[in-house]
Scaffold this active site. Structure first.
Site, PDB file in Angstrom:
ATOM      1  CB  CYS A  30      35.396  36.248  38.686  1.00  0.00           C
ATOM      2  SG  CYS A  30      35.645  37.552  39.905  1.00  0.00           S
ATOM      3  CB  CYS A  64      35.909  35.452  46.965  1.00  0.00           C
ATOM      4  SG  CYS A  64      35.917  34.159  45.710  1.00  0.00           S
TER       5      CYS A  64
END
Ligand SMILES: N[C@@H](CCC[C@H](N)C(=O)O)C(=O)O
Length: 302
Positions: free
Chosen positions: A230, A91
Site C-alpha cells: 500500500c 492510491c
C-alpha cells in the site's frame, strides 16, 4: 449503458501492479463507462472476474465531473475503486501504475506528469527505463501527511496496540508491533477505537523495525482486505516512524528517507523539508485483454 452492452466496441482492460498491489486498469478517456460499485467489484473478483486489489479507470479530467476543475493542470484523472467497489480518495501504488499505463499507451513520456486524483493533483516522475524489464522506477509527490493527533487503538481479537492517525489524502492507523505475525491472519478488518476517528473506515498498518530508517509492514486496506503493498500506507508509516524517532524535516531542515519493506516489495519514502512526501517504487503492466460484456452485466433496476 456501455458500448460493450451495445456490442459496438469492446471494453479493453489491462492488468498491472506496484510491489504486487494489483489493479484492473480500464482505459475510458471520454468517461463513457459509468462503472457502478457492483461492476467494479465484479471486475476485481479474483475467481469470477479479472482480479485485483483495486481498479483504476483512466479518464480525461475534462470528462469527469470530479476532476473537470483540475483539467488545465492535469490531463488525466485516476478514478480509483477498492476491490469491494468502494471509492477511495487516493492510491499511492495505483498512481504509479496509472502513470505506467499512460506511458505504455503513448499518452505520457518519461519525465514529469501531473495526475488528478480525488485527493488533488499528484506530480509523478517516470524514470527512464532502468533496463530491468520493468520500465524503471516511478516517483510520486504524495503531498504532505496530516497527523490529527488523539489517542487511537488498533484491535485484533484480544490484542490491542496504540496507533498513530495519519492522513495521506486517505485515512491510516499505524501500529508499531513486536512481530508482523502478531496481527494474525487479518481475514477481517482490525478494529479501531474510538471508531469516530475514522467515520469512513480506515487502512491499518502493522510495523516493525528492520534497522536505522528501515521498517517492514503489513497492511489491511479499507475496501480491499490485506494486500501485499500500500503506497499511501508506506508513506503514513514513514511519517509515523520518523516522528517516533524524533525526526521532523520541517524543523531540522534535513530531508529524511526511510526504506519500507512490504510483502510485495520495497518502497523508498522521503519526507522533504517542506513537509511533502515522495514515494519511489516500481510499476508494471502485465497483461491486456477484452472484457466480456456479461462480466459487466446489466445492473438491476433501481
Ligand atoms: N493500495 C492503495 C490504497 C488504496 C485505497 C485504500 N484501500 C483506501 O480505501 O483508502 C495505495 O497504494 O495507496
Amino acid at each position: 449503458m456501455t458500448d460493450a452492452h451495445h456490442g459496438t466496441a469492446p471494453t479493453v482492460f489491462l492488468k498491472g501492479h506496484g510491489t504486487e498491489n494489483d489493479f484492473v486498469i480500464i482505459p475510458d478517456p471520454d468517461g463513457r463507462l459509468d462503472l457502478s460499485a457492483a461492476q467494479a467489484a465484479r471486475l476485481c473478483d479474483r475467481r469470477a472476474g479479472i482480479g485485483g486489489d483495486g481498479l483504476l479507470r483512466v479518464v480525461r479530467s475534462a470528462a469527469h465531473p470530479e476532476a473537470a476543475a483540475l483539467a488545465d493542470r492535469a490531463e488525466w484523472f485516476m478514478d480509483y475503486r477498492n476491490s469491494d467497489g468502494s471509492i477511495a480518495e487516493m492510491c499511492g501504488n495505483g498512481v504509479r501504475v496509472f502513470a505506467r499505463y499512460l506511458q505504455r499507451a503513448g499518452l505520457a513520456g518519461a519525465g514529469d506528469l501531473a495526475v488528478a486524483t480525488r485527493a488533488g493533483i499528484r506530480e509523478v516522475h517516470i524514470a527512464k527505463d532502468g533496463h530491468d524489464g520493468t520500465g524503471g522506477e516511478i516517483t510520486v509527490d504524495m503531498g504532505p501527511a496530516t497527523l490529527p493527533g488523539g489517542d487511537v487503538t488498533v484491535i485484533v481479537g484480544a490484542r490491542t496496540w496504540p496507533a498513530v492517525n495519519v492522513n495521506m489524502g486517505n485515512p491510516h492507523a499505524v501500529a508499531f508491533v513486536d512481530d508482523l505475525d502478531d496481527a494474525g491472519a487479518l481475514l477481517r478488518a482490525p478494529g479501531v477505537a474510538p471508531a469516530e476517528t475514522y467515520p469512513t473506515g480506515t487502512n491499518v498498518e502493522f510495523v516493525v523495525d528492520r534497522g536505522p530508517r528501515h521498517v517492514a509492514m503489513r497492511v489491511h486496506e479499507r475496501g480491499s482486505g490485506e494486500t501485499r503493498s500500500c503506497g499511501t500506507g508506506a508513506c503514513a508509516v514513514m511519517v509515523a516512524a520518523a516522528r517516533r524517532d524524533g525526526l521532523d524535516p520541517a524543523r531540522t531542515g534535513h530531508p529524511v528517507t526511510y526504506t519500507v519493506d512490504l510483502p510485495g516489495g520495497r518502497l523508498v519514502v522521503t519526507e522533504r523539508t517542506d513537509g511533502r512526501i515522495e514515494m519511489t517504487g516500481p510499476a508494471v503492466i502485465v497483461a491486456e485483454g477484452v472484457i466480456e460484456p456479461a462480466l459487466l452485466g446489466a445492473e438491476p433496476a433501481p
